[in-house]
Design a protein around this motif. Structure first.
Motif, mmCIF file in Angstrom:
data_model
loop_
_atom_site.group_PDB
_atom_site.id
_atom_site.type_symbol
_atom_site.label_atom_id
_atom_site.label_comp_id
_atom_site.label_asym_id
_atom_site.label_seq_id
_atom_site.Cartn_x
_atom_site.Cartn_y
_atom_site.Cartn_z
ATOM 1 N N ALA A 35 45.730 33.423 38.754
ATOM 2 C CA ALA A 35 47.171 33.671 38.691
ATOM 3 C C ALA A 35 47.958 32.393 38.936
ATOM 4 N N ARG A 48 36.605 38.469 44.678
ATOM 5 C CA ARG A 48 37.449 38.807 43.535
ATOM 6 C C ARG A 48 38.916 38.524 43.830
ATOM 7 N N ILE A 51 41.257 36.173 41.508
ATOM 8 C CA ILE A 51 42.551 36.607 40.969
ATOM 9 C C ILE A 51 43.651 35.644 41.385
ATOM 10 N N ILE A 97 42.135 37.455 34.740
ATOM 11 C CA ILE A 97 42.451 38.377 35.843
ATOM 12 C C ILE A 97 42.030 39.797 35.479
ATOM 13 N N VAL A 149 38.368 40.141 35.935
ATOM 14 C CA VAL A 149 37.993 40.289 37.350
ATOM 15 C C VAL A 149 38.188 41.738 37.797
ATOM 16 N N ILE A 150 39.327 42.312 37.433
ATOM 17 C CA ILE A 150 39.624 43.693 37.830
ATOM 18 C C ILE A 150 38.688 44.666 37.135
#
Length: 368
Positions: free
Chosen positions: A20, A12, A16, A47, A50-51
Motif C-alpha cells: 500500500a 500478511r 499489505i 494487496i 495477499v488477502i
C-alpha cells in the motif's frame, strides 16, 4: 508457543502495508505518468493477492479474487515498461491482463473438476510470462544507462519471478517437500519479504525508474546539460565521444556496444554510462545509438537521389542488423513507418526541383 495463525496475520499485514505504501507513493505524484498508475494498479493487485491467499479456498469477494488473478498480467506490463522504457504501453501489451482475466472468468463459470485444469493452465501461463520478464531484464542489463535501475534489474525481477514460479510449482503439485509445509504461512512470509523489498527498492529511486523517459519518441540533443558540473576528465571524454559519434560515425557499426565505445574513447565503462545518461539524457545505450541512426535515416529517406535504394539497404548501412528493429525504432521516434516517411518527404521533391532550376515539367502547357 507462537500461534501460526498469528504469525501469518502479522506477515500478511506487513505485506499489505508495504504494498500500500509503495502504491500510494507512485500514485501521489503530480506527474502521473502511465508507468506510475500501472505500478499503482499492480500494488493494488498485490494487496488483493495477499488477502485472497489469506482466505485459502474461500475467496473473500469476486473483485478481490479477480484482482489477485489478473495481477500476474499487470506485473508483466509494469516490469516490461520499467525495463524497456516504454512510457505508453502499446495496445497489444494489455493482452496478458486480458488472458489472466479470461482464466478467472472461466474458473468462475466452470465446475470444480474443470477448474483444476484451468488453474494448472494458469500456472503454466504465469510461469511463461515471468520467464519472459527475466529474459527482458537480462537482455537489457548491458545497455541500461540508469545505474540504480541497472543494479535493481536482477534482484527485483528474480524476487518477483521466483515467487510466481514457486507458487506455480506448488499449484502444479511439485515439489512435494514444499507442499508438505504450511503453504499459506510460507506464502505470507514470501509476500512480506517481497513487499518490504519492493518498497525499499522502488521508493528510494522511484523517480529514476518510473518517470516518463525524455528520450523516447523524440530525438535527444547530444548537447551536454550546462547545469551539471563537469570535471576535466569528463569534458575530455565528451569531446572524444562527440568526435567518435559525429566524425568517425562509429554508430554505423552493427556490433557497437557500450564496452566497445568506452574502449574507443579511452574511458571506463561506468564513466561513459554516467555521462551519456546524466549529461546527454539517454536512459538506454541502444536508444542513444539509434538516435543517430534514425536521424541519418530520415535524411537518406528524404533524399530523391536515393529513392531507388530499398529501405532495408538503408537500414543495414546505418548499422541495424535487420529490418524489424529499424522499423520499430523509426516508428517510435517519428510516429510513421520508414516507407510512409519517405513517401511524404519525397512527394513534393520533383516539383520543388523544377521550381528551383526553372525547368518545365514534362507535358505541361506553356502559356502564350
Amino acid at each position: 508457543m507462537t500461534n501460526p495463525d498469528l504469525l501469518e496475520a502479522v506477515a500478511r499485514g506487513m505485506a499489505i502495508g508495504a504494498f500500500a505504501a509503495t502504491g500510494l507513493a507512485l500514485a501521489a505524484s503530480r506527474k502521473l505518468a502511465p508507468m506510475r498508475w500501472i505500478g499503482a494498479l499492480f500494488f493494488v493487485c498485490a494487496i488483493a493477492h495477499v488477502i485472497d491467499g489469506w482466505s485459502g479456498d474461500r475467496h473473500p469477494s469476486k473483485l478481490i479474487w479477480a484482482l489477485s488473478v489478473t495481477g500476474t498480467g499487470v506485473f508483466w506490463l509494469f516490469a516490461i515498461g520499467l525495463f524497456e522504457d516504454a512510457p505508453v504501453p502499446r495496445p497489444w501489451r494489455w493482452l496478458p491482463i486480458l488472458v489472466a482475466f479470461g482464466f478467472w472468468l472461466a474458473a468462475v463459470v466452470s465446475p470444480p473438476d474443470v477448474c483444476v485444469w484451468i488453474w494448472k493452465a494458469f500456472s503454466i501461463f504465469s510461469a511463461a510470462i515471468v520467464v519472459h520478464v527475466l529474459m527482458v531484464a537480462w537482455r537489457g542489463w548491458r545497455d541500461d544507462l540508469v545505474d540504480q535501475r541497472r543494479r535493481l534489474r536482477a534482484p527485483l525481477a528474480a524476487a518477483a519471478a521466483g515467487y510466481v514460479l514457486i507458487q506455480a510449482a506448488c499449484d502444479l503439485g511439485w515439489p512435494a517437500a514444499v507442499r508438505a509445509l504450511d503453504a499459506s504461512l510460507v506464502q505470507a512470509f514470501l509476500l512480506a519479504g517481497l513487499g518490504l523489498g519492493a518498497g525499499l527498492a522502488l521508493l528510494r529511486v522511484e523517480p529514476l525508474l518510473v518517470e516518463q523517459p525524455t528520450g523516447t519518441g523524440q530525438a535527444l540533443s547530444d548537447t551536454p546539460r550546462e547545469s551539471l558540473s563537469l570535471s576535466p576528465a569528463d569534458r575530455l571524454v565528451l569531446v572524444r565521444l562527440e568526435r567518435a559519434m559525429t566524425q568517425d560515425e562509429v554508430w554505423r557499426g552493427e556490433d557497437l556496444s557500450i564496452g566497445a565505445l568506452a574502449a574507443l574513447v579511452g574511458a571506463p565503462e561506468h564513466r561513459l554510462r554516467k555521462l551519456i545518461n546524466g549529461m546527454l539524457g539517454h536512459r538506454n545505450f541502444a536508444d542513444y545509438v539509434n538516435s543517430r541512426r534514425i536521424a541519418a535515416a530520415k535524411i537518406a529517406l528524404a533524399d530523391p537521389e536515393l529513392a531507388l535504394k530499398s529501405v532495408s539497404a538503408i537500414a543495414y548501412e546505418l548499422g541495424f542488423a535487420s529490418l524489424g528493429p529499424f522499423n520499430r525504432a523509426f516508428r517510435a521516434e517519428t510516429g510513421a513507418t520508414p516507407s510512409a516517411w519517405r513517401q511524404q518527404a519525397c512527394a513534393g521533391a520533383p516539383r520543388l526541383r523544377l521550381v528551383e532550376t526553372g525547368e518545365t515539367a514534362p507535358n505541361s502547357n506553356k502559356s502564350a
